[in-house]
Design a protein around this motif. Sequence first.
Motif, PDB file in Angstrom:
ATOM      1  N   THR A 133      15.700  -1.794   0.346  1.00 52.91           N
ATOM      2  CA  THR A 133      16.674  -2.489  -0.497  1.00 52.91           C
ATOM      3  C   THR A 133      16.038  -2.737  -1.858  1.00 52.91           C
ATOM      4  O   THR A 133      14.803  -2.712  -2.000  1.00 52.91           O
ATOM      5  CB  THR A 133      17.072  -3.845   0.120  1.00 52.91           C
ATOM      6  N   ASP A 134      16.879  -2.997  -2.859  1.00 56.80           N
ATOM      7  CA  ASP A 134      16.354  -3.337  -4.185  1.00 56.80           C
ATOM      8  C   ASP A 134      15.492  -4.600  -4.122  1.00 56.80           C
ATOM      9  O   ASP A 134      14.496  -4.707  -4.838  1.00 56.80           O
ATOM     10  CB  ASP A 134      17.498  -3.549  -5.178  1.00 56.80           C
ATOM     11  N   GLU A 135      15.875  -5.535  -3.274  1.00 55.81           N
ATOM     12  CA  GLU A 135      15.129  -6.788  -3.146  1.00 55.81           C
ATOM     13  C   GLU A 135      13.724  -6.541  -2.594  1.00 55.81           C
ATOM     14  O   GLU A 135      12.743  -7.104  -3.077  1.00 55.81           O
ATOM     15  CB  GLU A 135      15.879  -7.777  -2.248  1.00 55.81           C
ATOM     16  N   LYS A 136      13.637  -5.687  -1.582  1.00 54.01           N
ATOM     17  CA  LYS A 136      12.329  -5.383  -1.005  1.00 54.01           C
ATOM     18  C   LYS A 136      11.469  -4.648  -2.028  1.00 54.01           C
ATOM     19  O   LYS A 136      10.263  -4.935  -2.166  1.00 54.01           O
ATOM     20  CB  LYS A 136      12.484  -4.540   0.261  1.00 54.01           C
ATOM     21  N   LEU A 137      12.047  -3.724  -2.754  1.00 50.75           N
ATOM     22  CA  LEU A 137      11.309  -3.006  -3.785  1.00 50.75           C
ATOM     23  C   LEU A 137      10.771  -3.976  -4.830  1.00 50.75           C
ATOM     24  O   LEU A 137       9.591  -3.932  -5.182  1.00 50.75           O
ATOM     25  CB  LEU A 137      12.187  -1.951  -4.458  1.00 50.75           C
ATOM     26  N   GLY A 138      11.615  -4.882  -5.300  1.00 49.15           N
ATOM     27  CA  GLY A 138      11.195  -5.843  -6.325  1.00 49.15           C
ATOM     28  C   GLY A 138      10.069  -6.742  -5.856  1.00 49.15           C
ATOM     29  O   GLY A 138       9.093  -6.976  -6.580  1.00 49.15           O
ATOM     30  N   PRO A 162      13.969   4.475 -12.222  1.00 43.24           N
ATOM     31  CA  PRO A 162      14.949   3.439 -11.929  1.00 43.24           C
ATOM     32  C   PRO A 162      14.795   2.914 -10.494  1.00 43.24           C
ATOM     33  O   PRO A 162      14.445   3.672  -9.575  1.00 43.24           O
ATOM     34  CB  PRO A 162      16.297   4.155 -12.092  1.00 43.24           C
ATOM     35  N   ASP A 163      15.048   1.631 -10.320  1.00 43.99           N
ATOM     36  CA  ASP A 163      14.923   1.019  -8.997  1.00 43.99           C
ATOM     37  C   ASP A 163      15.752   1.746  -7.945  1.00 43.99           C
ATOM     38  O   ASP A 163      15.307   1.910  -6.813  1.00 43.99           O
ATOM     39  CB  ASP A 163      15.356  -0.451  -9.042  1.00 43.99           C
ATOM     40  N   ARG A 182       0.836  -1.201   0.000  1.00 37.00           N
ATOM     41  CA  ARG A 182       0.000   0.000   0.000  1.00 37.00           C
ATOM     42  C   ARG A 182       0.879   1.261   0.000  1.00 37.00           C
ATOM     43  O   ARG A 182       0.592   2.236  -0.698  1.00 37.00           O
ATOM     44  CB  ARG A 182      -0.964  -0.015   1.189  1.00 37.00           C
ATOM     45  N   TYR A 183       1.956   1.240   0.759  1.00 40.28           N
ATOM     46  CA  TYR A 183       2.889   2.371   0.818  1.00 40.28           C
ATOM     47  C   TYR A 183       3.541   2.610  -0.546  1.00 40.28           C
ATOM     48  O   TYR A 183       3.628   3.750  -1.010  1.00 40.28           O
ATOM     49  CB  TYR A 183       3.937   2.078   1.891  1.00 40.28           C
ATOM     50  N   LEU A 184       3.976   1.549  -1.194  1.00 40.40           N
ATOM     51  CA  LEU A 184       4.587   1.684  -2.512  1.00 40.40           C
ATOM     52  C   LEU A 184       3.578   2.241  -3.510  1.00 40.40           C
ATOM     53  O   LEU A 184       3.911   3.114  -4.317  1.00 40.40           O
ATOM     54  CB  LEU A 184       5.135   0.345  -3.009  1.00 40.40           C
ATOM     55  N   TYR A 185       2.342   1.792  -3.445  1.00 37.50           N
ATOM     56  CA  TYR A 185       1.328   2.287  -4.371  1.00 37.50           C
ATOM     57  C   TYR A 185       1.086   3.792  -4.171  1.00 37.50           C
ATOM     58  O   TYR A 185       1.051   4.549  -5.140  1.00 37.50           O
ATOM     59  CB  TYR A 185       0.032   1.500  -4.211  1.00 37.50           C
ATOM     60  N   VAL A 186       0.943   4.216  -2.936  1.00 39.30           N
ATOM     61  CA  VAL A 186       0.746   5.646  -2.668  1.00 39.30           C
ATOM     62  C   VAL A 186       1.976   6.437  -3.116  1.00 39.30           C
ATOM     63  O   VAL A 186       1.855   7.528  -3.681  1.00 39.30           O
ATOM     64  CB  VAL A 186       0.407   5.898  -1.182  1.00 39.30           C
TER      65      VAL A 186
END
Length: 95
Positions: free
Chosen positions: A58-63, A47-48, A26-30
């Motif tokens: 981290t890039d892993e959490k973002l992905g 870019p990531d 939900r945080y990423l979407y907002v």
Amino acid sequence: MRDYSKVSPKLWRSPRFRALQDDDARYLYVYLLSCEHQTSAGCFRLPDAYAAADLRWTDEKLGATRKSLVDGAMIAHDATTEEYFVLRWFRHNPP
């Protein structure tokens, strides 16, 4: 970059938004709705490394978190071009 971004209060009642598995999704979407990379068309290059730095993830959490938004039909993402599209963007942001 735009000066403001419209985020509908209906977001909090959206069945798709409420069905997301965790607060990170939900945080990423907002973030994607309101970040400085957002355009008036709901499609933008991000870019990531930029997103991860903004979110302090981290890039892993973002992905992994992004995958839940793609799987939940909230966004489309092209890893090759680093582009995002917020699905149903024009329903809440008509031209």
